[in-house]
Design a protein around this motif. Structure first.
Motif, PDB file in Angstrom:
ATOM      1  N   VAL A  97      59.159  61.040  10.350  1.00  0.00           N
ATOM      2  CA  VAL A  97      58.856  61.344   8.839  1.00  0.00           C
ATOM      3  C   VAL A  97      58.446  60.424   8.392  1.00  0.00           C
ATOM      4  O   VAL A  97      56.868  61.395   7.403  1.00  0.00           O
ATOM      5  CB  VAL A  97      60.050  61.173   8.577  1.00  0.00           C
ATOM      6  N   LEU A  98      57.738  59.522   8.396  1.00  0.00           N
ATOM      7  CA  LEU A  98      57.079  58.500   8.112  1.00  0.00           C
ATOM      8  C   LEU A  98      55.269  58.594   8.942  1.00  0.00           C
ATOM      9  O   LEU A  98      54.349  59.230   8.621  1.00  0.00           O
ATOM     10  CB  LEU A  98      56.953  57.032   8.920  1.00  0.00           C
ATOM     11  N   LYS A  99      55.634  58.785  10.000  1.00  0.00           N
ATOM     12  CA  LYS A  99      54.323  59.443  11.198  1.00  0.00           C
ATOM     13  C   LYS A  99      53.345  60.757  10.485  1.00  0.00           C
ATOM     14  O   LYS A  99      53.061  61.151  10.171  1.00  0.00           O
ATOM     15  CB  LYS A  99      54.390  59.736  12.087  1.00  0.00           C
ATOM     16  N   THR A 100      54.965  60.971   9.844  1.00  0.00           N
ATOM     17  CA  THR A 100      53.942  63.078   9.835  1.00  0.00           C
ATOM     18  C   THR A 100      53.144  62.994   8.068  1.00  0.00           C
ATOM     19  O   THR A 100      52.487  63.574   7.333  1.00  0.00           O
ATOM     20  CB  THR A 100      55.574  63.849   9.517  1.00  0.00           C
ATOM     21  N   CYS A 101      54.400  61.912   7.511  1.00  0.00           N
ATOM     22  CA  CYS A 101      53.630  61.857   5.540  1.00  0.00           C
ATOM     23  C   CYS A 101      52.542  61.105   5.906  1.00  0.00           C
ATOM     24  O   CYS A 101      51.908  61.524   4.949  1.00  0.00           O
ATOM     25  CB  CYS A 101      55.052  60.493   5.076  1.00  0.00           C
ATOM     26  N   ILE A 102      51.763  59.636   6.747  1.00  0.00           N
ATOM     27  CA  ILE A 102      51.045  59.258   7.044  1.00  0.00           C
ATOM     28  C   ILE A 102      50.151  60.682   7.381  1.00  0.00           C
ATOM     29  O   ILE A 102      48.766  60.530   6.922  1.00  0.00           O
ATOM     30  CB  ILE A 102      51.251  58.187   8.495  1.00  0.00           C
ATOM     31  N   GLU A 103      50.131  61.552   8.385  1.00  0.00           N
ATOM     32  CA  GLU A 103      49.574  62.109   9.120  1.00  0.00           C
ATOM     33  C   GLU A 103      48.911  63.059   7.372  1.00  0.00           C
ATOM     34  O   GLU A 103      47.706  64.175   7.496  1.00  0.00           O
ATOM     35  CB  GLU A 103      49.833  63.225  10.112  1.00  0.00           C
ATOM     36  N   GLU A 104      50.223  63.881   7.020  1.00  0.00           N
ATOM     37  CA  GLU A 104      49.964  64.208   5.583  1.00  0.00           C
ATOM     38  C   GLU A 104      49.680  64.294   3.896  1.00  0.00           C
ATOM     39  O   GLU A 104      49.102  64.670   3.157  1.00  0.00           O
ATOM     40  CB  GLU A 104      51.440  65.831   5.707  1.00  0.00           C
ATOM     41  N   GLY A 105      49.320  62.932   4.089  1.00  0.00           N
ATOM     42  CA  GLY A 105      48.272  61.515   2.679  1.00  0.00           C
ATOM     43  C   GLY A 105      49.665  62.344   2.255  1.00  0.00           C
ATOM     44  O   GLY A 105      49.237  62.218   0.964  1.00  0.00           O
ATOM     45  N   VAL A 106      51.138  61.566   2.595  1.00  0.00           N
ATOM     46  CA  VAL A 106      52.394  61.469   1.338  1.00  0.00           C
ATOM     47  C   VAL A 106      52.602  60.904   1.185  1.00  0.00           C
ATOM     48  O   VAL A 106      53.505  59.531   2.469  1.00  0.00           O
ATOM     49  CB  VAL A 106      53.339  62.461   2.089  1.00  0.00           C
ATOM     50  N   ASP A 107      53.201  59.846  -0.402  1.00  0.00           N
ATOM     51  CA  ASP A 107      53.980  59.503  -0.388  1.00  0.00           C
ATOM     52  C   ASP A 107      55.415  59.060   0.433  1.00  0.00           C
ATOM     53  O   ASP A 107      55.975  60.174   0.524  1.00  0.00           O
ATOM     54  CB  ASP A 107      53.909  58.125  -1.425  1.00  0.00           C
TER      55      ASP A 107
END
Length: 376
Positions: A97-107
Motif C-alpha cells: 500500500v505504501l509502495k503504491t502511494c509513493i508511485e502514485e504521489g499520494v500521502d
C-alpha cells in the motif's frame, strides 16, 4: 493524468484501507468531525461496510476491496489525497500500500503496531522523499499519541537518559477481533530492546512491574511487550534506555496472557490457527467483561534526564474512555494537519520524527484530550 489528479486532490478525498473495522471506522468518524474531506472506507464484507458508511453520514462511502486486488487498490489510491492503512494485523502485511502511494504521489498514514511492518515501511524512506510524499507510520494511540508524549517530555529536558512507556487497556478497548490477534501475535518471538546503551533480547510478556496510572486505573501490572517504539524512539532520541510495557484490566487477562507466553510450546504460539482460536476466545470474554471494566486506555510516559543541571523526571499521562476513539484521534489529527498544509515532511517517518510538539498539542486540545503533567 496530472490535471485529473489535481482536481481529485482539490476535493480532499481520503481512502481508509480497512475502514469498516472498529479502528478504521473510528478514524473515519474523526475525519468527518474535524475535516471537510470525502472519505471512502474499504473492507471485504459488503453488508457490514455499507452499514458502517451509512452510520458515519453522507461524507463517507464504502468500497469493497481486498488488498490482493492490486489494480483495484491502485485505482482507489490514485484518486485520493491521503491513504490511511488500518487493515491489520500488521504482522502479516507487506508494504505494498505504501509502495503504491509513493508511485502514485499520494500521502500515506497507518496505524501499524509491529516492528516487522515498521521496518519494511522505513525501507521506502528515500523513495518517498524523492517523490515528495509524506508517509507517517505508527499514528494511532500506542504507538502514536504515546510517541508524541515522549517527544513532548524530551523537549522539556536538557539531556535525556531514560524513557519508560506504560500502557493499559480495559477489556477489548472497543476494538475488534484484529486487536486480539495482534496481542497474541506479539507473543510469538523474543525481541530486542535498548537498555543501558546496548541491545538486549527479552521474552514477551515478561518482567511484571506495577505502575501507578491515573484514576480510574490506579496501580496496574504491566509487562514487556514488543512494539515499534522499542527501536524507533532510540533512533530518534539520544537515550540509554527505552522501556515499553503493556497491561490489561481486569488483571486476570494479564495472568492468562503471561501463562500462554510462559508455558505454551513455541510451535503452538506460532501457529496461525492457534492464534485465531485464542483471539476468538478472548474476544468473546472481553465482550462480556467490557460491561464491567469499560473499554478505555491509559498511557504513562516518564522521561528521565537533566534539567538545570539536576536529575529530573517528567511524567505525562493520558486517559480516555474508548481506546479505538483515542487511536482515531492520533491518526485523524495528523491527516487533518496534512490536509491543512501544516504538516509536510517527505519521506517515511515514525510519528515522533514527523509531528512537531506544538501541532500535536493543538490537535489534542481540539479533540478535548487532556494530558496531565508532573515533575519529580
Amino acid at each position: 493524468m496530472q490535471l485529473t489528479k489535481e482536481l481529485f486532490n482539490m476535493t480532499e478525498k481520503i481512502l481508509i484501507i480497512g475502514g469498516s473495522g472498529r479502528i478504521g471506522s473510528s478514524v473515519a468518524a474523526d475525519l468527518v468531525n474535524h475535516t471537510k474531506a470525502d472519505v471512502t472506507i474499504t473492507g471485504r464484507d459488503v453488508e457490514t461496510g455499507i452499514k458502517v458508511a451509512e452510520k458515519l453520514g453522507n461524507k463517507v462511502n464504502f468500497l469493497a476491496l481486498d488488498l490482493a486486488e492490486k489494480e483495484k487498490l491502485r485505482e482507489a489510491i490514485t484518486t485520493s489525497k491521503i491513504v490511511i492503512h488500518c487493515a491489520g494485523p500488521f504482522h502479516y502485511r507487506d508494504a505494498n500500500v505504501l509502495k503504491t502511494c509513493i508511485e502514485e504521489g499520494v500521502d500515506y498514514l497507518d496505524v501499524s503496531d509491529h516492528r516487522s511492518f515498521t521496518s519494511k515501511a522505513l525501507e521506502y524512506k528515500s523513495a518517498a522523499e524523492a517523490a515528495g510524499i509524506t508517509a507517517i507510520v505508527n499514528t494511532g494511540i500506542f504507538p502514536g499519541i504515546s510517541n508524541s508524549m515522549v517527544r513532548q517530555g524530551v523537549e522539556k529536558l536538557e539531556k535525556t537518559e531514560k524513557i519508560h512507556l506504560s500502557y493499559v487497556v480495559s477489556g477489548s478497548g472497543g476494538a475488534g477481533i484484529t486487536v486480539m490477534r495482534t496481542t497474541f501475535l506479539g507473543l510469538q518471538h523474543p525481541f530486542v530492546v535498548w537498555i543501558d546503551g546496548k541491545w538486549q533480547e527479552l521474552k514477551p510478556y515478561s518482567d511484571r512491574e506495577t505502575v501507578q496510572f491515573p484514576a480510574p486505573y490506579g496501580r496496574i501490572g504491566v509487562y514487556w511487550y514488543d512494539m515499534p517504539e522499542t527501536f524507533t524512539i532510540p533512533d530518534t532520541f539520544p537515550v540509554q534506555t527505552v522501556i515499553t510495557k503493556f497491561g490489561s484490566v481486569p488483571d486476570f487477562y494479564n495472568y492468562l496472557t503471561w501463562w500462554v507466553a510462559k508455558t505454551w510450546p513455541t510451535n503452538w504460539i506460532q501457529n496461525r490457527y492457534v492464534i485465531e482460536f485464542l483471539a476468538n476466545v478472548s474476544f468473546k470474554m472481553t465482550n462480556f467483561t467490557d460491561m464491567f471494566s469499560g473499554i478505555g486506555v491509559a498511557i504513562r510516559s516518564q522521561v528521565t534526564g537533566e534539567k538545570d543541571g539536576k536529575t529530573a523526571n517528567y511524567c505525562s499521562t493520558l486517559v480516555h474512555k474508548n481506546t479505538a476513539v483515542a487511536a482515531a484521534y492520533g491518526t485523524g489529527s495528523i491527516a487533518e494537519l496534512i490536509l491543512e498544509g501544516k504538516l509536510k515532511k517527505p519521506g517515511v517517518w515514525p510519528v515522533e520524527q514527523a509531528l512537531p510538539t506544538d501541532l500535536f498539542e493543538q490537535t489534542m486540545v481540539s479533540r478535548g484530550v487532556k494530558i496531565q503533567e508532573e515533575w519529580f
